[in-house]
Design an enzyme around this catalytic site. Structure first.
Site, short mmCIF file in Angstrom:
data_model
loop_
_atom_site.label_atom_id
_atom_site.label_comp_id
_atom_site.label_asym_id
_atom_site.label_seq_id
_atom_site.Cartn_x
_atom_site.Cartn_y
_atom_site.Cartn_z
N CYS A 2 1.20 -1.12 0.36
CA CYS A 2 0.17 -0.02 0.35
C CYS A 2 0.75 1.42 -0.23
CB CYS A 2 -0.86 0.51 1.00
SG CYS A 2 -2.38 -1.41 1.22
N ARG A 27 1.72 1.42 -6.00
CA ARG A 27 2.20 0.91 -4.94
C ARG A 27 1.44 -0.02 -4.73
NH1 ARG A 27 6.23 0.87 -1.73
NH2 ARG A 27 5.41 -0.04 0.12
N TRP A 74 -3.55 -1.61 -1.29
CA TRP A 74 -3.40 -3.19 -2.34
C TRP A 74 -3.55 -3.84 -0.90
CZ3 TRP A 74 -2.20 -3.99 -7.32
CH2 TRP A 74 -2.06 -4.80 -7.38
N ASN A 100 0.71 0.22 6.29
CA ASN A 100 1.02 -1.14 4.76
C ASN A 100 1.65 -2.00 5.98
OD1 ASN A 100 1.97 -1.63 2.84
ND2 ASN A 100 3.92 -1.24 2.59
N GLY A 101 1.46 -3.24 5.45
CA GLY A 101 1.99 -4.68 5.68
C GLY A 101 0.61 -5.53 6.40
N GLU A 476 8.57 -21.61 -18.54
CA GLU A 476 8.10 -19.82 -18.47
C GLU A 476 9.57 -19.42 -18.65
OE1 GLU A 476 6.53 -18.46 -17.20
OE2 GLU A 476 7.47 -16.31 -16.48
N LYS A 480 9.36 -15.89 -21.02
CA LYS A 480 10.09 -14.73 -20.42
C LYS A 480 11.19 -14.18 -21.54
CE LYS A 480 8.67 -14.71 -17.28
NZ LYS A 480 7.24 -13.90 -18.01
N GLU A 483 8.93 -13.11 -25.08
CA GLU A 483 8.05 -11.68 -25.00
C GLU A 483 8.83 -10.52 -24.79
OE1 GLU A 483 5.83 -11.90 -21.80
OE2 GLU A 483 6.76 -13.10 -20.02
N HIS A 499 14.79 -36.51 -30.48
CA HIS A 499 14.02 -37.19 -31.41
C HIS A 499 13.10 -35.62 -32.17
CE1 HIS A 499 13.74 -40.64 -28.67
NE2 HIS A 499 14.02 -39.81 -27.91
N LYS A 597 -1.03 -6.56 -19.63
CA LYS A 597 -0.83 -6.77 -18.88
C LYS A 597 -1.43 -7.53 -18.56
CE LYS A 597 1.39 -7.76 -15.15
NZ LYS A 597 2.72 -8.32 -15.38
#
Ligand code: AGP
Length: 602
Positions: A2, A27, A74, A100-101, A476, A480, A483, A499, A597
């Site tokens: 946050c 944030r 957040w 925040n936390g 993955e 990465k 993209e 093969h 996104k």
């Protein structure tokens, strides 16, 4: 994460605090609020939505001469709503707190406060802080009384906090405190500031100081006084503020993606915070009995897209290999047009950073139509996916700005570990607790990875090879690189190269062998020899303690951790490799071409 911003000094503190807050929207931005003192009373204005919505809410309000504290949320506990937005008050209406936390013992404190007659209005963990301070203020007066009350109250908290507090009994000051969540104080010509991060001060403060864990700070219009964890006054040691605003938002990193790669120790630590007991047992709150029962004994089917799908593959491996229970894992866009074997004994786990991916949201609806229970593993609260599922496990990576997902992947894999732990994986707590330090060790090796990447940047094709869980990581790693560098990259089970794909190996083709699995280490080593024999460039990622494959032209050693959680550690190295290859090729890293996104269309 946050954002907190506060100001006390000359001018309109209400609008100054909100202007500072706007700099912190990266944030978190699902609700916002501000508390301000008009001298004789304390007022709070807050709303769901972004800081712009808060600005509209306060537009007609008169200037405020007293201190103001503002917050952009957040959500981690309690959906985004006006009632859950900060600041939070107490029973007297004389106090306001922004935080925040994560307060790990908030439920126990809430019960104690309710039994003592407190009226708690929100679902948040934060509001218990307001009522604890309220109790500690009894018999205390003025600014020094508020400092003492904040210290006493926060000492009862378990978990992380950065708080800023206003009180009518001390109408010209802000008191701030922190443990494990960042908080800085600043001074400028107009007055004094409190903030979660530097961007909130740029252009207004000319010097700043970061509070340390256990500090309590008293912020007046022209001065900051700090007491340390032992209650002793200490030097504020102000440093000049020279950073530009854009650099400050990226905390000095060149791109949000690199900043977010470096945030992964915290993303994993916060995702696990309060969810692993002192006995190492996983205990997830709020999933509901039906979901918990299916986690323990039902059929599990993971569904996701892109990076989230690759994280879900690790969940499937945990079920198959660690829990010895069958699980399926399907790409959302396939799941929703297939006839999956789903019934009321199935738990469909839908993984998504944004919670708005159209295919995954539609898959959630389809799963419910088929009679399944559904669980969202999601990084953003208050999203479509959460509304379409029976329960949600929130990953606490904080907002991820870079289109290429990094810290969300790590948080998602950690969430797979938490779910497996809840389902009976005995090693979950120990495996997860070791990760933040292990990730730091990979980040410490950044320069070496950057050097390898610079050499590889001219390659025209990449293969990422692995066996077992490394095969899922290879997928993955290939994504990465693709993209953000626009180089074609394929992931392949290492044993499959001979093969067919081996025909593509020639000078200019780079092969990255992921060799973190002891049981098949010698097999992949010989697969890599087949590549090297055909003049392919071979980079190996090896767990500390395992032999370096003879075929390696470059080696990246990563800390040895639980096999099932090693994808997080290996991927940090692969994210750095992809980042520096893309950087060397001059690509647009935070906003790669053709991508978004969140893919909210089919
Ligand atoms: C990952 O780097 C990509 N940006 C993309 O594959 C992403 O993971 C996918 O679109 C799923 O998004 P979600 O996690 O928000 O559902």
């Amino acid at each position: 994460m946050c954002g907190i911003a506060g100001f006390v000094g000359a001018g309109d503190s209400l609008r100054q605090a909100v202007a500072s807050l706007k700099r912190l929207e990266y944030r978190g931005y699902d609700s916002a609020g501000v508390a301000y003192s008009t001298g004789d009373e304390l007022r709070i204005a807050r709303c769901p939505g972004k800081v712009a919505d808060l600005e509209a809410l306060i537009a007609a309000l008169p200037a405020a001469s007293g201190p103001a504290i503002a917050h952009t949320r957040w959500a981690t506990h309690g959906r985004p709503s006006e009632a859950n937005a900060h600041p939070h008050g107490d029973c007297t209406g004389q106090l306001a707190v922004v935080h925040n936390g994560i307060i790990e013992n908030h439920q126990a404190i809430r019960q104690t406060l309710l039994s003592a007659g407190h009226r708690i209005q929100s679902e948040t963990d934060t509001e218990v802080i307001s009522h604890l301070i309220e109790d500690e203020l009894v018999g205390r007066r003025g600014a020094s009384g508020l400092v003492e009350a904040v210290r006493a109250a926060t000492q009862r908290l378990h978990g992380s906090f950065a708080v800023a507090v206003l009180w009518s009994g001390a109408p010209d000051v802000i008191v701030a405190a922190r443990r494990d969540s960042p908080l800085i104080v600043g001074l400028g010509d107009a007055g004094a500031f409190v903030a979660s991060d530097v961007p909130a001060l740029v252009g207004w403060a000319d010097r700043l100081s970061a509070l340390q864990d256990g500090d309590v700070a008293l912020v007046r219009g022209r001065s900051v006084t700090i007491w340390d964890a032992d209650g002793k006054e200490r030097e504020a040691s102000m440093m000049p503020l020279t950073m530009s605003r854009e650099a400050a938002e990226k905390q000095g990193f060149a791109h949000f993606m690199l900043k977010e790669i470096h945030e992964q120790p915290r993303a994993v630590k916060e995702t696990c915070r309060g969810r692993i007991g002192s006995d190492g047992e996983v205990a997830l709150e709020g999933l509901g009995d039906a979901v918990l029962e299916l986690l323990r004994s039902g059929n599990v089917h993971f569904v996701a897209c892109g990076t989230a799908y690759h994280a879900a593959l690790i969940g499937k491996r945990l079920w198959d290999q660690a829990l010895r229970r069958h699980a399926d894992c399907t790409v959302s866009s396939e799941f929703r047009y297939d006839r999956p074997l789903i019934d009321d004994r199935t738990l469909v786990v839908l993984v998504s950073q944004s919670g708005e991916t159209a295919d995954t949201v539609a898959a959630a609806r389809y799963a419910r139509q088929l009679g399944a229970r559904t669980l969202a593993v999601v990084n953003c609260m208050g999203t479509s996916l959460e509304r379409e599922t029976d329960a949600a496990l929130i990953t606490r990576a904080g907002p991820e700005i870079g289109v290429a997902s990094t810290k969300a992947y790590s948080a998602q894999v950690a969430a797979m570990g938490l779910l497996a732990g809840q389902a009976g994986w005995a090693d979950a707590g120990q495996a997860l607790s070791a990760l933040p330090d292990a990730i730091e060790k990979v980040l410490d090796n950044e320069a070496a990875i950057k050097a390898i990447a610079s050499d590889l940047a001219t390659s025209n094709c990449f293969f990422f090879l692995g066996r077992g869980h490394d095969a899922a990581v290879a997928a993955e790693a290939a994504l990465k690189l693709k993209e953000i560098s626009y180089i074609h990259a394929e992931a392949y089970p290492a044993g499959e190269m001979k093969h067919g794909p081996l025909a593509l190996v020639e000078p200019g083709v780079a092969v990255v062998g992921l060799c973190t699995r002891p049981s098949t280490h010698d097999k992949i080593a010989s697969n890599l020899m087949e590549v090297r024999a055909r003049d392919g460039r071979v980079v190996t990622v090896v767990s500390d303690g395992l032999p370096i494959p003879e075929a390696a032209t470059d080696v990246i050693v990563v800390p040895s951790v639980s096999e099932y959680m090693s994808p997080i550690v290996t991927m940090v190295a692969m994210q750095l490799l992809a980042y520096y290859v893309a950087l060397a090729r001059g690509c647009s890293i935070d906003q790669p071409r053709n991508l978004a996104k969140s893919v909210t269309v089919e």
